[in-house]
Scaffold this motif. Structure first.
Motif, PDB file in Angstrom:
ATOM      1  N   ASP A 715       0.944  -1.227  -0.021  1.00 40.44           N
ATOM      2  CA  ASP A 715      -0.006  -0.050  -0.015  1.00 40.44           C
ATOM      3  C   ASP A 715       0.967   1.083  -0.201  1.00 40.44           C
ATOM      4  OD1 ASP A 715      -2.521  -1.467   0.022  1.00 40.44           O
ATOM      5  OD2 ASP A 715      -2.396  -1.704   2.294  1.00 40.44           O
ATOM      6  N   SER A 716       0.594   2.214  -0.873  1.00 44.44           N
ATOM      7  CA  SER A 716       1.258   3.497  -0.945  1.00 44.44           C
ATOM      8  C   SER A 716       0.253   4.556  -0.817  1.00 44.44           C
ATOM      9  CB  SER A 716       1.915   3.649  -2.467  1.00 44.44           C
ATOM     10  OG  SER A 716       3.106   2.780  -2.444  1.00 44.44           O
ATOM     11  N   ILE A 717       0.724   5.246   0.239  1.00 40.27           N
ATOM     12  CA  ILE A 717      -0.157   6.376   0.989  1.00 40.27           C
ATOM     13  C   ILE A 717       0.539   7.845   0.719  1.00 40.27           C
ATOM     14  CG2 ILE A 717      -1.565   7.357   2.808  1.00 40.27           C
ATOM     15  CD1 ILE A 717      -1.335   4.405   4.095  1.00 40.27           C
ATOM     16  N   VAL A 718      -0.329   8.769   0.277  1.00 39.92           N
ATOM     17  CA  VAL A 718       0.460  10.160   0.086  1.00 39.92           C
ATOM     18  C   VAL A 718       0.126  10.665   1.552  1.00 39.92           C
ATOM     19  CG1 VAL A 718       0.132  12.145  -0.834  1.00 39.92           C
ATOM     20  CG2 VAL A 718      -0.248  10.294  -2.288  1.00 39.92           C
ATOM     21  N   SER A 719       1.328  10.877   2.306  1.00 36.43           N
ATOM     22  CA  SER A 719       1.125  11.095   3.646  1.00 36.43           C
ATOM     23  C   SER A 719       1.304  12.583   3.865  1.00 36.43           C
ATOM     24  CB  SER A 719       2.495  10.524   4.333  1.00 36.43           C
ATOM     25  OG  SER A 719       2.717  10.955   5.572  1.00 36.43           O
ATOM     26  N   ASP A 720       2.111  13.434   3.013  1.00 37.07           N
ATOM     27  CA  ASP A 720       2.014  14.934   3.034  1.00 37.07           C
ATOM     28  C   ASP A 720       2.313  15.442   1.698  1.00 37.07           C
ATOM     29  OD1 ASP A 720       2.529  15.709   6.206  1.00 37.07           O
ATOM     30  OD2 ASP A 720       3.930  13.891   5.571  1.00 37.07           O
ATOM     31  N   LEU A 721       1.878  16.701   1.715  1.00 33.65           N
ATOM     32  CA  LEU A 721       1.679  17.446   0.427  1.00 33.65           C
ATOM     33  C   LEU A 721       2.202  18.953   0.524  1.00 33.65           C
ATOM     34  CD1 LEU A 721      -1.434  16.866  -1.668  1.00 33.65           C
ATOM     35  CD2 LEU A 721       1.009  16.576  -2.453  1.00 33.65           C
ATOM     36  N   LEU A 722       3.285  19.373   0.229  1.00 35.58           N
ATOM     37  CA  LEU A 722       3.755  20.966   0.254  1.00 35.58           C
ATOM     38  C   LEU A 722       3.827  21.585  -1.205  1.00 35.58           C
ATOM     39  CD1 LEU A 722       6.676  20.213   2.539  1.00 35.58           C
ATOM     40  CD2 LEU A 722       4.145  20.909   3.326  1.00 35.58           C
ATOM     41  N   VAL A 723       3.421  22.853  -1.032  1.00 37.89           N
ATOM     42  CA  VAL A 723       3.805  23.516  -2.572  1.00 37.89           C
ATOM     43  C   VAL A 723       4.573  24.731  -2.083  1.00 37.89           C
ATOM     44  CG1 VAL A 723       2.484  24.989  -4.168  1.00 37.89           C
ATOM     45  CG2 VAL A 723       1.339  23.082  -3.020  1.00 37.89           C
ATOM     46  N   THR A 724       5.640  24.748  -3.013  1.00 38.13           N
ATOM     47  CA  THR A 724       6.488  25.828  -2.688  1.00 38.13           C
ATOM     48  C   THR A 724       6.025  27.280  -3.243  1.00 38.13           C
ATOM     49  OG1 THR A 724       7.922  25.546  -4.671  1.00 38.13           O
ATOM     50  CG2 THR A 724       8.336  24.334  -2.308  1.00 38.13           C
ATOM     51  N   LYS A 725       6.495  28.465  -2.851  1.00 35.63           N
ATOM     52  CA  LYS A 725       6.334  29.735  -3.682  1.00 35.63           C
ATOM     53  C   LYS A 725       6.773  29.512  -5.088  1.00 35.63           C
ATOM     54  CE  LYS A 725       8.368  32.799  -0.985  1.00 35.63           C
ATOM     55  NZ  LYS A 725       8.574  34.357  -0.715  1.00 35.63           N
ATOM     56  N   GLU A 726       7.620  28.663  -5.422  1.00 34.91           N
ATOM     57  CA  GLU A 726       8.050  28.615  -6.713  1.00 34.91           C
ATOM     58  C   GLU A 726       7.186  27.673  -7.695  1.00 34.91           C
ATOM     59  OE1 GLU A 726      10.659  30.179  -8.617  1.00 34.91           O
ATOM     60  OE2 GLU A 726      10.820  31.264  -6.944  1.00 34.91           O
ATOM     61  N   GLY A 727       6.068  27.122  -7.001  1.00 37.40           N
ATOM     62  CA  GLY A 727       5.172  26.221  -7.671  1.00 37.40           C
ATOM     63  C   GLY A 727       5.603  24.859  -7.901  1.00 37.40           C
ATOM     64  N   GLN A 728       6.542  24.405  -7.069  1.00 37.47           N
ATOM     65  CA  GLN A 728       6.988  22.946  -6.925  1.00 37.47           C
ATOM     66  C   GLN A 728       6.028  22.287  -5.649  1.00 37.47           C
ATOM     67  OE1 GLN A 728      10.417  24.761  -5.853  1.00 37.47           O
ATOM     68  NE2 GLN A 728      11.684  24.362  -8.035  1.00 37.47           N
ATOM     69  N   VAL A 729       5.793  21.107  -6.176  1.00 36.10           N
ATOM     70  CA  VAL A 729       4.884  20.272  -5.460  1.00 36.10           C
ATOM     71  C   VAL A 729       5.617  19.019  -4.702  1.00 36.10           C
ATOM     72  CG1 VAL A 729       2.703  18.881  -5.206  1.00 36.10           C
ATOM     73  CG2 VAL A 729       2.936  20.946  -6.950  1.00 36.10           C
ATOM     74  N   ILE A 730       5.767  19.078  -3.618  1.00 32.53           N
ATOM     75  CA  ILE A 730       6.499  17.905  -2.714  1.00 32.53           C
ATOM     76  C   ILE A 730       5.704  16.998  -2.354  1.00 32.53           C
ATOM     77  CG2 ILE A 730       8.298  17.642  -0.882  1.00 32.53           C
ATOM     78  CD1 ILE A 730       9.092  20.616  -1.469  1.00 32.53           C
ATOM     79  N   VAL A 731       5.748  15.834  -2.652  1.00 28.12           N
ATOM     80  CA  VAL A 731       4.797  14.683  -2.303  1.00 28.12           C
ATOM     81  C   VAL A 731       5.809  13.551  -1.327  1.00 28.12           C
ATOM     82  CG1 VAL A 731       3.238  12.949  -2.940  1.00 28.12           C
ATOM     83  CG2 VAL A 731       3.518  15.029  -4.379  1.00 28.12           C
TER      84      VAL A 731
END
Length: 837
Positions: A715-731
């Motif tokens: 099972d793979s679960i998306v645990s956290d999401l972050l969006v930087t001011k530069e528009g990069q999405v960290i998963v």
């Protein structure tokens, strides 16, 4: 402007969108039409314009006079990218008109080296000259032609072509729609000849440097959008005369074949010390006093006369054929921006290389250009071991004696003076955040959250002076068991979003900043409920003297949803909140100001519309319950349901929001981990990130042997999401498997994507507990069971690693990002000094 006439209006909306309207007639007619248009808009009573009695039109120089953008940039308060975007907008350049597209300069001349040395001035373009004058041999012939040119109608000019045209914009953006279709339409239904298409960056630069008919500058996308270099749609762009097929853009060697790396280094070059010290020369040429007249001739910056505003009066031309010819020339061959400066632009006094980090400018954000400089202070120097892992001596802010179970979350309010600590026992304790020695800060008890509306002062705590609140169940209106903690059994009460579950759906909603009101919203409660309570910061400060509790009448609310609340995320300004539910939906709530609040009856009717459960009346839908009805306040208002977002087939595990771009990001465990991007204004699904090819499984953490050959499905679960001011999405993806001995095997993957879902970085970690992105630099802080890593965004290359005490459970960066707070399983909180440079 439109076709060099002041006959257009551009509207900028809070959601980030714009509308460009061009009117017939001249400027006087525009004034009349705009007033009628504005009156019509006001008749529709948009809330944002309710206080405006008459239209207020801003012309280019008015904008500069009323704002202090130049002063802010000169003193280092704006990045070069931000300032250029502001100047373009003020000068009438817009994304809504290809003939007036924003203009950016070529900044580099080195497209051959294996490495790019930004400290070497030789790699930069001379910003004091226009592109046409950079090559002295070419300009010699241009000058000779200029000196000998004689015509009774057409004034002398140096360059017949222009530095920004619709064709030039489409040249760079040909691989992306809708620009692909616009290019084909411009070329009479086909692609231009392959030798004239955007083939390589070096080829384009060489052509601008040597061709007598090409003097184009750049567009903003070359500094923030790697997608323009990839032929992801496999467009048939043809074959060049040398036999090479045109597909992906050929990039310089120094970016190692990565379009994301090109954008990163190109943006770094734009923000470099050399460009910062010389950019004002280029501004003089494009927007300033060297744009026209004798100063333009001395600067070798004279273009064909129809590119200048005021060169021809289109309204005075009666012959339709002649007028059409003039309009076609103006629309297709370039328009000089509105002149913003009539005197030399001041140079920048701010030294970019001495700043803590490159300014991380927001891209295409017309509404939020200003930011606070990071606070400076002395930081402790780490001691390095032989394995390059640094050992730091943490400072204990709260010792285990004051514990109420493990520290689950440490949450700073945006006012930077309050911090809330959530314990596994259900205690939500309030503390003050005050300056301390050596650049660190210390937590002090913040009394004032007293018994009110079902909340009580935590006098039973072993801390003595530690004042907090015990959050009760909200399964009924009147709380009769104040001694009951928020979570009697934490694992059973909350939806099991991930193993091990460490995050409680909780966030700050600072919805009335002018009145210093703060709201805390908490989910994961019984009966699919969420709750929020509001307190007054000023009253809290007085409460220690016995004046008030800090809570206002009716400050506690409870919300019952169609499914359990699994995640909550609020925007930075507290105007929008996202609520993720166990049924896979995301609710968008407006929580700021009167324009976002609705009565209970209206809210109930809207909730019934959105709920899909047939037993809505039995469940109560999204009823808003008063925690204390004794106040008799019948005019209570509640957050407005703006949209419900669909797309996930199982529980939403994490959320992120970008209000400026109008984007909502949500993650779940469906299909091995799913990230969806919605426009929260209209509810449309914009992107669905495919994580399958970038997640390394948990089975790789254990050696393969006969005993472990029988594993459960992963099972793979998306645990956290972050969006930087530069528009990069960290998963942050957690992969979990179970072996034959019922032992859980887990692994963590950190993935970085562009807003368009292109993977630009990844890193695999063992048991990553928490992540947080820095606001003052391109850094991601990741906490594991044994150490803390500081990684560079977007590549996630390791910048630093230091050891943390055993038993870490969560992390939080202090507001000024000089300290890293780590919550421990024994209830203590320790702080490490940071220097994110």
């Amino acid at each position: 402007r439109y076709l060099l006439r002041r006959c257009a209006l551009e509207f900028f909306f809070l959601g980030g969108s714009t509308v460009f309207l061009a009117f017939s007639g001249g400027e006087d007619f525009l004034d009349l039409q705009s007033k009628l248009l504005f009156k019509t808009i006001l008749s529709q009573k948009p809330r944002i314009l309710s206080a405006i009695s008459r239209p207020r039109l801003l012309k280019p120089r008015n904008i500069l006079q009323e704002n202090r953008w130049t002063e802010v940039w000169v003193n280092g308060g704006l990045s070069n990218f931000e300032y250029l975007m502001l100047l373009n907008t003020a000068a009438g350049r817009t994304y809504n008109d290809l003939a007036q597209y924003p203009i950016f300069p070529w900044v580099l001349v080195d497209y051959d080296s294996e490495e790019l040395d930004l400290s070497n001035p030789a790699i930069f373009r001379d910003l004091s000259k226009p592109v046409g004058a950079l090559n002295s041999e070419r300009f010699k012939h241009i000058r000779e032609r200029f000196d000998s040119f004689e015509d009774e109608v057409i004034p002398k000019f140096m360059y017949g072509s222009f530095y920004s045209t619709p064709g030039g914009v489409l040249y760079f953006l040909i691989r992306l729609e809708p620009f692909t279709g616009a290019h084909v339409a411009l070329q009479s239904g086909k692609f231009d000849h392959a030798d004239r298409l955007f083939f390589s960056v070096k080829n384009t630069w060489d052509n601008c440097l040597n061709s007598p008919a090409d003097v184009k500058e750049l567009i903003p996308e070359l500094f923030y959008l790697p997608d323009i270099f990839s032929n992801s749609s496999d467009l048939p762009l043809g074959t060049r005369q040398d036999g090479e097929t045109v597909s992906h853009v050929v990039l310089p060697p120094w970016c190692k074949g990565s379009s994301s790396e090109f954008v990163r280094l190109h943006r770094a070059a734009l923000e470099s010390e050399y460009v910062s010290q010389n950019l004002h020369h280029w501004i003089d040429l494009i927007f300033g006093y060297k744009q026209r007249g004798s100063q333009a001739e001395e600067a070798n910056n004279v273009f064909y006369y129809l590119t200048y505003e005021g060169s021809v009066d289109l309204d005075a031309i009666k012959d339709p054929v002649t007028r059409s010819a003039y309009e076609s020339q103006i629309a297709n061959f370039g328009q000089i921006p509105a002149q913003l400066f009539t005197a030399p632009h001041p140079p920048r006094t701010y030294n970019a290389s001495s700043s803590d980090s490159l300014v991380q400018a927001a891209v295409n954000k017309t509404g939020s250009f200003f930011f606070n400089k990071r606070m400076r202070g002395e930081a402790l120097s780490p001691t390095l071991t032989d394995d390059n892992t640094s050992h730091r001596s943490p400072q204990t802010l709260l010792d285990p004696k004051s514990a109420e179970g493990a520290v689950l979350q440490i949450i700073f309010s945006s006012s930077e003076s309050k911090v809330m600590v959530l314990y596994s026992s259900g205690l939500l304790a309030a503390y003050g955040w005050l300056s301390g020695p050596q650049g660190l800060h210390v937590l002090h008890p913040r009394p004032g959250l007293l018994d009110r509306l079902g909340l009580r002062e935590d006098n039973s705590s072993t801390t003595g002076s530690n004042i907090g609140i015990i959050l009760p169940h909200v399964s009924h209106i009147n709380v009769t068991r104040p001694e009951t903690y928020l979570f009697d059994n934490f694992q059973d009460t909350l939806f099991a979003a991930r193993p091990p579950l460490t995050q409680v759906p909780i966030c700050f909603l600072e919805d009335i900043p002018k009145k210093k009101k703060t709201t805390i919203m908490i989910g994961g409660l019984e009966n699919n409920a969420s709750a929020w309570c509001t307190f007054d910061a000023e009253v809290l400060q007085q409460s220690s003297r016995g004046r008030s509790s800090g809570f206002t009448e009716g400050s506690l609310r409870a919300t019952q949803h169609p499914a359990i609340v699994t995640s909550i995320q609020a925007s930075a300004g507290g105007s929008i909140a996202l609520v993720g539910l166990g049924d896979g939906t995301v609710w968008v709530l407006g929580i700021s100001g009167k324009e976002f609040l609705e009565s209970e009856e209206l809210l109930y009717s809207k909730a019934k519309k959105y709920c899909r459960d047939e037993d809505f009346n039995l469940l109560g839908g999204l009823k808003m319950l008063r925690a204390d009805k004794s106040t008799g306040n019948k005019e209570a208002t509640f957050p407005r349901i703006r949209k419900v977002l669909y797309g996930h087939v199982c529980a939403v595990t994490c959320l992120a929001i970008d209000v400026t771009l109008g984007l909502a990001f949500s993650g779940s465990s469906s299909d091995g981990g799913t990230v969806m991007v919605h426009n929260f204004e209209d509810g449309c699904v914009l992107r669905r990130f495919d994580l399958s090819g970038h997640v390394e499984g948990a089975f790789q953490t254990k050696k393969s042997n006969a005993e472990d050959s029988f594993l459960s499905d992963e099972d793979s679960i998306v645990s956290d999401l972050l969006v930087t001011k530069e528009g990069q999405v960290i998963v942050h993806v957690v992969s979990v498997m179970q072996d034959a001995r019922d032992t859980l095997i887990s692994a963590s993957n950190l993935l970085v994507y562009t807003l368009n879902g292109i993977s630009v970085g990844s890193r695999r970690l063992q048991n990553c507990l928490a992540i947080q992105a820095a606001k003052t630099g391109p850094f991601l802080v990741a906490l594991t069971e044994t150490s803390c890593l500081i990684l560079r965004i977007p590549t996630l290359a390791e910048h630093e690693e230091f050891i943390v005490p055993e038993g870490a459970s969560c992390l939080s960066l202090s507001p000024e990002e000089k300290s890293l707070l780590i919550g421990m399983q024994d209830g203590s909180i320790v702080a490490f000094p940071l220097a994110l440079e």
